[in-house]
Write an enzyme that holds these catalytic residues in place. Structure first.
Site, short mmCIF file in Angstrom:
data_model
loop_
_atom_site.label_atom_id
_atom_site.label_comp_id
_atom_site.label_asym_id
_atom_site.label_seq_id
_atom_site.Cartn_x
_atom_site.Cartn_y
_atom_site.Cartn_z
N ARG A 89 0.71 -1.19 -0.08
CA ARG A 89 0.04 0.04 -0.04
C ARG A 89 0.95 1.24 0.18
O ARG A 89 1.61 1.38 1.07
CB ARG A 89 -0.81 -0.13 1.25
CG ARG A 89 -1.93 1.13 1.49
CD ARG A 89 -2.35 1.10 2.71
NE ARG A 89 -1.50 2.11 3.75
CZ ARG A 89 -1.12 2.04 4.90
NH1 ARG A 89 -1.72 1.25 5.63
NH2 ARG A 89 -0.34 2.93 5.23
N HIS A 104 -2.93 4.95 4.42
CA HIS A 104 -4.20 3.91 4.80
C HIS A 104 -5.51 4.56 4.25
O HIS A 104 -6.11 3.88 3.74
CB HIS A 104 -4.33 3.66 6.16
CG HIS A 104 -5.44 2.93 6.70
ND1 HIS A 104 -5.83 1.67 6.24
CD2 HIS A 104 -6.71 3.19 7.21
CE1 HIS A 104 -6.97 1.14 6.59
NE2 HIS A 104 -7.69 2.15 7.27
N TYR A 164 4.80 5.88 11.00
CA TYR A 164 4.89 4.56 11.35
C TYR A 164 5.72 3.68 10.27
O TYR A 164 5.92 2.33 10.22
CB TYR A 164 3.53 3.83 11.63
CG TYR A 164 2.65 3.81 10.44
CD1 TYR A 164 2.91 2.94 9.23
CD2 TYR A 164 1.62 4.68 10.40
CE1 TYR A 164 1.59 2.97 8.41
CE2 TYR A 164 0.66 4.79 9.59
CZ TYR A 164 0.63 4.00 8.71
OH TYR A 164 -0.34 4.14 7.60
C1 LIG Z 1 -13.10 -5.08 12.89
C2 LIG Z 1 -12.50 -3.85 12.62
N1 LIG Z 1 -11.42 -3.45 13.34
C3 LIG Z 1 -10.70 -2.22 13.24
C4 LIG Z 1 -11.01 -1.61 12.00
C5 LIG Z 1 -10.14 0.01 11.94
N2 LIG Z 1 -9.53 -0.37 10.67
C6 LIG Z 1 -9.95 -0.04 9.61
S1 LIG Z 1 -8.87 -0.75 8.07
C7 LIG Z 1 -8.06 -1.18 9.30
C8 LIG Z 1 -6.77 -1.97 8.90
C9 LIG Z 1 -7.19 -3.00 7.78
O1 LIG Z 1 -6.02 -3.81 7.34
P1 LIG Z 1 -5.94 -4.79 6.32
O2 LIG Z 1 -6.98 -5.76 6.48
O3 LIG Z 1 -4.59 -5.05 5.82
O4 LIG Z 1 -6.26 -4.07 4.97
P2 LIG Z 1 -5.78 -2.83 4.31
O5 LIG Z 1 -6.46 -1.47 4.86
O6 LIG Z 1 -4.16 -2.78 4.61
O7 LIG Z 1 -5.93 -2.59 2.69
C10 LIG Z 1 -8.57 -1.11 10.63
C11 LIG Z 1 -7.57 -1.69 11.71
C12 LIG Z 1 -12.08 -1.96 11.13
N3 LIG Z 1 -12.37 -1.27 10.14
N4 LIG Z 1 -12.87 -3.27 11.61
#
Ligand SMILES: Cc1ncc(C[n+]2csc(CCOP(=O)(O)OP(=O)(O)O)c2C)c(N)n1
Ligand SMILES: Cc1ncc(C[n+]2csc(CCOP(=O)(O)OP(=O)(O)O)c2C)c(N)n1
Ligand SMILES: [Mg+2]
Ligand SMILES: [Mg+2]
Ligand SMILES: [Mg+2]
Lengths: 372, 62, 322, 372, 322
Positions: free
Chosen positions: A272, A276, A285
């Site tokens: 990515r 985010h 980070y």
């Molecule tokens: C159940 C849940 N916990 C926390 C969050 C907050 N949150 C949004 S995106 C994210 C990280 C997601 O990481 P990943 O699954 O690797 O997807 P990426 O964003 O890297 O594409 C978090 C912790 C959420 N949306 N849903």
């Protein structure tokens, strides 16, 4: 029993107790085009017509351009929080290109190009990011709502795929998820159940190395996502997620196996590059060097090298594609701007098939107040 | 609002505080006519009823 | 036919499986063994393993897959073996089931039913006796239905399965087998969202649901002089405010009985409803007779916890005399 | 983008995309004593004094006798629902024998012998199954409450082990679970997090082939529980759960690795010979032949053969052990019977450290009513 | 010092980490990046990675591990990034956290805090805006605290961390940064379970919590003639019934404001409490101003959902004039 018969503590043994571990597993990463752009394995190049190779490129550029424009729009306050797929174009486009319009796509946020490819209008995609509920109709596309609650869609997709199996349809449920999602209970239960049911589902993990600030190495002690398939008696495919042709191959393969009753967990290893979301500041980070390192592995560039190799680069007019996408984007913004404001009644609709008296009362009272 | 609908037959329609006050004053709320929305007995209605009763006991006493 | 609640549930499942082949029943131990309470007995034999399935021990997946299967056009009837094991799937209810129609503006819907035995009184282990209907009833978009009689169990379950939206169907396991009653043969539906006036009366309105209906009736049997109007609420959500309000406007007095803990329990919503629309008719405070604000104890103290008839009796008597 | 650039459907590929799967993993099953009672690998016999070998036997007989007596007590209406460990004696006792009293045991129900071995009184164990809350004090033993909600204890145990790690203590958290529990989200999240933290936890799965009526083959498409460790980058140890010495070795090994910062997932392959609980009728879902087959693999018998081989059988007076246990059981029943009935106030205590006014009010009102 | 709510929370965490080295902070993105709302900023640098940890994306494990860590004698302060992601861990709250003391008769306890930003108004994505305090407040043994001011945020969080039992600490993220206020430096505790009378008055009692306190005060600013008594509830569980009852006995009128959906919302418990102990004083029905019985909409309709000052104002005015 008397005190004496209790064990001496702690137990110890000289026996050589064998264990199974990730060290015993060789997880190969499927790759067609090398990081430097050269074809690793000519046999593995998918058998696509030249036009199709060019289309793939167009979609990758579309994904990138859309992300850029949407991010800018957000900065100008004309979009809500936006989640870009920058750096993941090969994963997003390569996978979507292996699907049919009859398949069901479960997105989690970054897959603009995939949804547009399968029939969603750009206006609706923008409206979604403007927080307009109507956009979640996903008109014209077999797309489930965005899984904003990470991982929560996975068991639902298993159920959808179960329906597809019961129907005897030849469509699959294609589930996008991130590396972070692999740590959720919903992932585990949903995928394990899919394995037991033997449903046509492909669980496509875009391992972009981060879950917000959490690097993949700390998300799990496992070295790869693909190896987690072993826990479910499933096939796990690991693919270079910056190699669009490899992703295409992986998903096409997974899709076929899934239709044959063997759901597959795919891991596309990518990065990515953007924040985010537009509310995130990744410099908190991660190091610039790392980002630069991955810029050098740019999926669009890499695919350009392939096209060049193949003598197809002349046929590409990148500027023209970008302009075309930008025009579509402008039109979509205009259409989104023109989208009529939703009446307050929309808030109260669709809670149930039939409104309850209580909901009608709440709407009526609220309308009275607003009318004053 | 439900308070504007008709009083169920035979039921007194008064806020709890008025009911309490009526009980304390020994007034049967059913004997008080309500002037509030939907025939609700208001605190003023009750006060009037108490006053009226006081007047009539005074009358009787005289 | 004469049937217990559990038999009526089994009958409803047989009927619906036969009448709509999109109906699929699954959950832990529902197929091969016919369910730990025998609710799904005979279904596997009659409808085959494509439509009657044992699942892994995965409440998230059971509810989650039900959503997806429903969205695909099937009519899943999922069983959660005890309502104490529904909390792991709370997220699927909140995040997906309840709002899928709303989120997609009616494009995707989840006509699914989650059946689950709830409540105390069967001498079970920890977590097997809880009543969390108030928490589930607070989720917009999720219907929560609780029958208390065999006929309703059949009629309401049939309606739940046919409902175009998700229904959490909570079954009062304490009275699964405690009595038989006439239950209509063949197709039988009872509308959801409607309370039933079990008995008309003028002195006091007593509202209860599930197993507490029976404790309430027992309590009233000890109060022959009280002309009570008895409402079987049947539906936690949507709430039939009209029936409640109309009754309390008539009686001016009310007692609510539920098994769940008092604080934050569903009696609160009922009292708020009465406050909204029948306050000026109240001759006495509405009394709550509920479980205590403690976990449901293990079996040695279980009887203390459950609102037993004498507690209900006292509350009714005091309310009438207030 | 124009219609033409959308993908032909579905994608297909001739590329040979490698996948990782359980077929690539060889999960050995650790065994010391064969099903017929002969020592497979003399090297693997734990280096225990003869007394200790005999103690192990005593504990296995205790487990069996306790289960028998408790089941009978339940039939006479003198116990609530009871969950027997019959058939799993080697798993329960072999594992517990490798632990110290300082370790924390997380039981889920069938581990009577393990808890008694580590300090719980038999009276309290009976009181637990009589539904007396006081028993859950687990006085005298480092035992967490029974995890009746399957899998729910696993992340809690991870937290406990985290505390042990932060303390620098040399104790572990030893988590009992069944094969059914492996399908829960709590299992996944708890174990993955343990792997990331590197805490001293041993996740000990008694794969007794059933979760009530659900056979292990349908619980997951994975062939073994042990291989699930790979999903967490952990070691997985598979052991013959009817071979008490093998279980001892496996747990002693796992315990050491866990203390070194590598939590381990252990699978003991065994069989639940009794009903799921006293409320279950297993003839509804399994064949007598299967049960008989496993009777032939009886863990107690097998260990007797080992003792015989070792020349220790003369030292065993099985009848005497059974009688001793039965006497202890009788005493425990008497003590449980004598346990004073709990005052209603107990229901209201311990909700919080300090009772709230509301709870005091509820108690007072209730007492008034009861006093009437 | 002058601080916003989020600064006060950060300050409380710094103070407690420094004063008790058993305090451990963890959750998603709390360490390296300092939290998505910056609540945990600077903690990693100051207290090191043994005590400040980023976790996998695992709400069940976060809450579950907090229970185990607390049981072991630590003082975990876990963050759930948005309260919309607490439902996956609902089971850990119900099944373990809330009852561990009760189950073990005080032998094992869980002095843990789960912090989570809640409520709408920040233009976030789906599931980021919910308010489920009523569901959590119905779990016996679990404390639920909600500050509405910086000083309380600090004082109550400190008390939560020190509390011998589990506390769910819900933070009104909409007002995280909307104003600064004097916050005591150094150690500062505010007892849990006590409502605060923010303003005394005789005409009507208005009860609110979290961000709705501020909408309430805004509404009252438009009603200079109304002498309102304003109660900041602060604690959903245990509920400070005394303060509520006393106030309503004085004013005879009451309005409850919350952001959560109306049906099954916590106003019900408050109205039931008033019914129990102040009914005879009521001059008007208690009015509820709440979220609607719908999911919290995406940002384009978010403002419709949140009880905005004019809605509150109308309810107060009508109650006073009733
Ligand atoms: C159940 C849940 N916990 C926390 C969050 C907050 N949150 C949004 S995106 C994210 C990280 C997601 O990481 P990943 O699954 O690797 O997807 P990426 O964003 O890297 O594409 C978090 C912790 C959420 N949306 N849903
Ligand atoms: C979360 C949860 N779901 C369902 C149940 C009901 N139940 C009790 S034991 C059991 C099977 C457990 O199987 P397993 O984990 O293999 O342990 P075993 O009983 O075989 O020792 C089930 C489904 C439960 N107790 N908890
Ligand atoms: Mg990621
Ligand atoms: Mg590793
Ligand atoms: Mg088992």
């Amino acid at each position: 029993m008397n005190e004496q018969s209790r064990p001496e503590s702690p137990g110890s043994t000289d026996a050589d107790v064998a264990a199974v571990s990730e060290r015993d597993v060789d997880v190969a990463t499927h790759r067609v085009v090398d990081a430097d752009g050269s074809v690793v394995d000519p046999e593995a190049v998918p058998d696509l017509a030249d036009d199709r190779f060019l289309d793939l490129y167009r979609w990758m550029v579309l994904q990138r351009t859309f992300d850029e424009r949407a991010t800018k729009l957000q900065r100008r306050g004309l979009l809500g929080t936006y989640a870009s797929g920058q750096g993941q174009e090969a994963s997003i486009i390569g996978s979507a290109f292996a699907l049919t319009d009859d398949d069901w796509i479960f997105p989690y946020g970054r897959e603009a190009g995939a949804l547009l490819m399968h029939g969603l209008s750009m206006r609706d995609l923008l409206l979604y990011w403007r927080g307009v509920e109507d956009a979640s109709r996903m008109e014209g596309a077999n797309v489930f709502g965005f899984a904003i609650s990470i991982g929560s869609h996975i068991p639902v997709a298993t159920g959808k795929a179960w329906g597809q199996k019961l129907d005897g349809s030849d469509a699959v449920s294609f589930v996008n998820l991130g590396d972070g999602a692999t740590s959720t209970g919903a992932f585990h239960e949903g995928i394990n159940f899919a394995g037991v049911l033997g449903v046509p589902a492909v669980f496509f993990t875009q391992n972009n190395q981060y879950a917000i600030s959490m690097p993949f190495e700390e998300q799990t002690a496992a070295d790869t996502v693909a190896q987690k398939a072993i826990a479910y008696g499933m096939d796990g495919i690991r693919v270079d997620g910056n190699d669009v042709l490899a992703v295409y191959n992986a998903v096409a393969t997974a899709r076929e196996r899934a239709l044959a009753g063997d759901p597959v967990l795919v891991e596309a290893v990518t990065y990515r590059r953007a924040a985010h979301t537009t509310s995130d500041d990744p410099t908190r980070y991660r190091e610039d060097e790392e980002v630069e390192e991955w810029e050098r592995r740019d999926p669009v560039e890499r695919y350009r090298s392939f096209l060049a190799d193949r003598g197809l680069l002349e046929a590409v007019d990148e500027e023209a594609i970008r302009e075309e996408v930008s025009e579509l984007f402008d039109e979509a913004v205009a259409a989104a701007d023109a989208y009529p404001e939703r009446d307050v009644a929309e808030l109260f609709r669709y809670v149930h098939a039939e409104p309850t008296p209580e909901l009608e009362r709440q709407l009526e009272e609220f309308r009275d107040l607003l009318d004053r | 609002g439900a308070d504007t609908t008709d009083v169920a037959t035979g039921r007194v329609f008064a806020p709890p505080s008025v009911r309490t006050a009526a009980r304390e004053a020994g007034v049967d709320p059913a004997s008080v006519s309500g002037s509030g929305p939907g025939g609700r007995i208001t605190a003023a209605d009750l006060r009037a009823a108490i006053d009226a009763r006081a007047r009539s006991t005074d009358d009787d006493g005289r | 036919m004469q049937a217990t609640i559990i038999e009526a549930i089994n009958d409803a499942l047989h009927e619906e499986m036969a009448s709509d082949d999109r109906t699929v029943v699954f959950g832990e131990d529902v197929a091969e063994s016919g369910g730990v309470f025998r609710a799904t007995e005979g279904l596997l034999e009659e409808f085959g393993e494509d439509r009657v399935l044992d699942t892994p021990l995965s409440e998230i997946a059971i509810v989650g897959a039900a959503i997806g299967l429903a969205a695909h056009g099937y009519r899943p009837v999922a069983e959660i073996q005890f309502s104490g094991f529904l909390p792991p799937a709370f997220d699927q209810l909140v995040t997906n089931a309840s709002r899928i129609r709303w989120r997609t503006r009616g494009e995707i819907t989840a006509p699914m039913t989650v059946r689950t035995p709830y409540g105390a009184g069967v001498r079970a282990l920890e977590h097997h006796s809880e009543s969390l209907e108030a928490a589930y009833g607070h989720i917009p978009g999720l219907k929560v239905a609780i029958p208390s009689t065999p006929a309703d169990a059949k009629g309401m379950l049939t309606s739940a399965i046919r409902d175009p939206d998700p229904v959490l169907f909570m079954e009062p396991k304490h009275v699964y087998r405690s009595f038989r009653e006439e239950v209509p043969e063949g197709e039988h539906t009872t509308p959801l969202g409607e309370a039933a006036v079990r008995r008309e009366g003028r002195d006091v309105t007593v509202i209860a649901w599930g197993a507490m209906m029976h404790n309430t009736l027992e309590a009233l049997a000890e109060l022959p002089d009280v002309d009570a109007e008895v409402i079987d609420l049947r539906s936690i959500s949507p709430l039939d405010r009209e029936t409640v309000v109309e009754s309390v406007r008539k009686t001016g007095r009310c007692v609510v009985v539920h098994e769940a803990a008092k604080s934050g329990g569903f009696a609160g919503e009922l009292i708020a409803t009465i406050n909204d629309e029948a306050l000026a008719y109240l001759e006495a405070p509405v009394r709550r007779v509920t479980g205590f604000d403690t976990p449901v104890p293990l079996l040695s103290m279980e009887d203390y916890y459950i609102p037993h008839p004498p507690r209900i009796e006292e509350a009714i008597a005091e309310t009438v005399e207030y």
